[in-house]
Design a protein around this motif. Structure first.
Motif, short mmCIF file in Angstrom:
data_model
loop_
_atom_site.label_atom_id
_atom_site.label_comp_id
_atom_site.label_asym_id
_atom_site.label_seq_id
_atom_site.Cartn_x
_atom_site.Cartn_y
_atom_site.Cartn_z
N ASP A 47 0.82 -1.22 0.00
CA ASP A 47 0.00 0.00 0.00
C ASP A 47 0.85 1.26 0.00
O ASP A 47 0.36 2.36 0.21
CB ASP A 47 -0.96 0.01 1.20
N VAL A 48 2.14 1.12 -0.23
CA VAL A 48 3.02 2.29 -0.25
C VAL A 48 3.08 2.84 -1.68
O VAL A 48 3.33 2.09 -2.61
CB VAL A 48 4.43 1.91 0.24
N PRO A 49 2.81 4.14 -1.86
CA PRO A 49 2.64 4.67 -3.21
C PRO A 49 3.96 5.01 -3.91
O PRO A 49 3.96 5.58 -4.95
CB PRO A 49 1.83 5.94 -2.98
N PHE A 50 5.09 4.73 -3.26
CA PHE A 50 6.37 4.96 -3.95
C PHE A 50 7.17 3.68 -3.84
O PHE A 50 6.94 2.85 -2.96
CB PHE A 50 7.11 6.14 -3.33
N VAL A 66 5.57 10.02 -10.62
CA VAL A 66 6.88 10.68 -10.60
C VAL A 66 7.62 10.10 -9.42
O VAL A 66 7.12 10.17 -8.29
CB VAL A 66 6.74 12.21 -10.45
N GLY A 67 8.80 9.49 -9.70
CA GLY A 67 9.55 8.88 -8.60
C GLY A 67 8.74 7.81 -7.91
O GLY A 67 8.91 7.57 -6.72
N ILE A 109 5.59 7.95 -7.27
CA ILE A 109 4.46 8.53 -6.54
C ILE A 109 3.21 8.57 -7.43
O ILE A 109 3.29 8.94 -8.59
CB ILE A 109 4.80 9.98 -6.13
N ALA A 110 2.06 8.18 -6.88
CA ALA A 110 0.79 8.29 -7.60
C ALA A 110 0.40 9.76 -7.63
O ALA A 110 -0.28 10.26 -6.75
CB ALA A 110 -0.28 7.45 -6.92
N VAL A 111 0.86 10.45 -8.69
CA VAL A 111 0.78 11.92 -8.74
C VAL A 111 -0.65 12.44 -8.64
O VAL A 111 -0.95 13.33 -7.85
CB VAL A 111 1.46 12.46 -10.02
N ARG A 137 -3.30 11.04 -7.54
CA ARG A 137 -3.89 10.76 -6.23
C ARG A 137 -3.44 11.79 -5.20
O ARG A 137 -4.25 12.34 -4.45
CB ARG A 137 -3.47 9.34 -5.80
N LEU A 138 -2.11 12.05 -5.19
CA LEU A 138 -1.56 13.02 -4.24
C LEU A 138 -2.14 14.41 -4.49
O LEU A 138 -2.56 15.10 -3.57
CB LEU A 138 -0.03 13.05 -4.34
N ARG A 139 -2.17 14.78 -5.78
CA ARG A 139 -2.69 16.11 -6.11
C ARG A 139 -4.16 16.25 -5.68
O ARG A 139 -4.59 17.27 -5.15
CB ARG A 139 -2.55 16.36 -7.63
N ILE A 197 -5.67 14.63 -3.27
CA ILE A 197 -5.74 14.73 -1.80
C ILE A 197 -5.42 16.16 -1.34
O ILE A 197 -6.17 16.77 -0.57
CB ILE A 197 -4.76 13.71 -1.17
N ILE A 198 -4.31 16.68 -1.87
CA ILE A 198 -3.87 18.04 -1.50
C ILE A 198 -4.96 19.06 -1.84
O ILE A 198 -5.32 19.92 -1.02
CB ILE A 198 -2.57 18.39 -2.27
N GLU A 199 -5.51 18.97 -3.04
CA GLU A 199 -6.46 20.00 -3.47
C GLU A 199 -7.78 19.92 -2.73
O GLU A 199 -8.42 20.93 -2.44
CB GLU A 199 -6.66 19.92 -5.00
#
Lengths: 103, 103, 103, 103
Positions: free
Chosen positions: A3-6, A27-28, A30-32, A34-36, A38-40
């Motif tokens: 379950d680790v995204p990187f 990127v690297g 990372i599930a970009v 998904r992260l974006r 969450i942040i937004e």
């Protein structure tokens, strides 16, 4: 670790190779998207929360303007969160404690 | 005193006499509907604010579940509130202070 | 800029040259001892503050153990910060608002 | 109910009758000295805590005066609470997240 995204560097390289068909580009490792997302979403909710805080402040300003005592209005709001029996019990105890202390 | 929503006892008596036709009935000289409206609007907004706090918590739980480091996601959120120039200046200073302290 | 504890690169080089005789050695133009002193004093005070918070918590635990109602003890503490005249005025208003709202 | 410091009315009357020889005089069945001691100790500790907060503020004012960036000094203080391994891991992740988001 599934379950680790990187990923480790090798896994990241493999994930970049898959990237063209990937619905969530990485990127690297990372599930970009998904992260974006969450942040937004957090930022949007925090903005709404800030706006509500400002609306509440406006209502208190209106109340003060209309001549109400804000500290007392806040006491009313606190009381309305309690059950009547709880209010009565605490008022009885408060009287008792105050008399005991000569207040 | 004209902005005070309650009156002296005489004024209160007069206001009670007017009360039948009054759009905002008064109790003890208090503009009851106005006070009730203020209280209820604050309670509604506070409930919404509480719900938003709970929604934000859910998103962080989702992020954690997806394998993101919540402390770091919060650092990203803090950084996004700053200008790039401010971030860079503070990072330069942080490096300087850390080296000075041997960290 | 004379009150800034770090310098441009040239100044930093000059300050490093002076460093042997400097009562406060500098790293990258930073007044190291001064910074360390600031950091350590804040840390010490924050620890003391944390300890006080823990002591206060212990007293409330003792009060609860002795059968006192903690919420009411906290109300007493809040009241003791106010002048008697302020307390009386707010209690009168609170009664008025509560009757107005049928509480 | 044996740990409750106030009694029913009858018990309170009995306790008042005992009061002359009682090391802790009671009012309405309340252990007055105990309550007063609790209240006063909390007040003293809260005052000390407030004074510490004021001292910490003074040190930050001194740091600002000496040319340090207060926001960065606070970042240093936060970092010093973490283990070096934790700092490094979070810095690696922060870089990763920032690159993923194009920051």
């Amino acid at each position: 670790m599934s379950d680790v995204p990187f990923d480790t560097e090798d896994q990241a390289a493999a994930s970049r190779a898959r990237q063209t068909n990937d619905p969530d580009p990485e990127v690297g490792g990372i599930a970009v998207d998904r992260l974006r997302s969450i942040i937004e979403r957090v930022e949007r909710l925090e903005e709404e929360r800030k706006a509500l805080g400002s609306d509440i402040k406006d209502i208190f300003a209106e109340a003060k303007n209309a001549g109400f005592d804000i500290a007392v209005v806040k006491q009313v709001l606190r009381l309305r969160k309690k059950e009547p029996a709880e209010i009565e019990e605490q008022e009885t105890l408060l009287d008792l404690y105050r008399r005991a202390l000569g207040m």
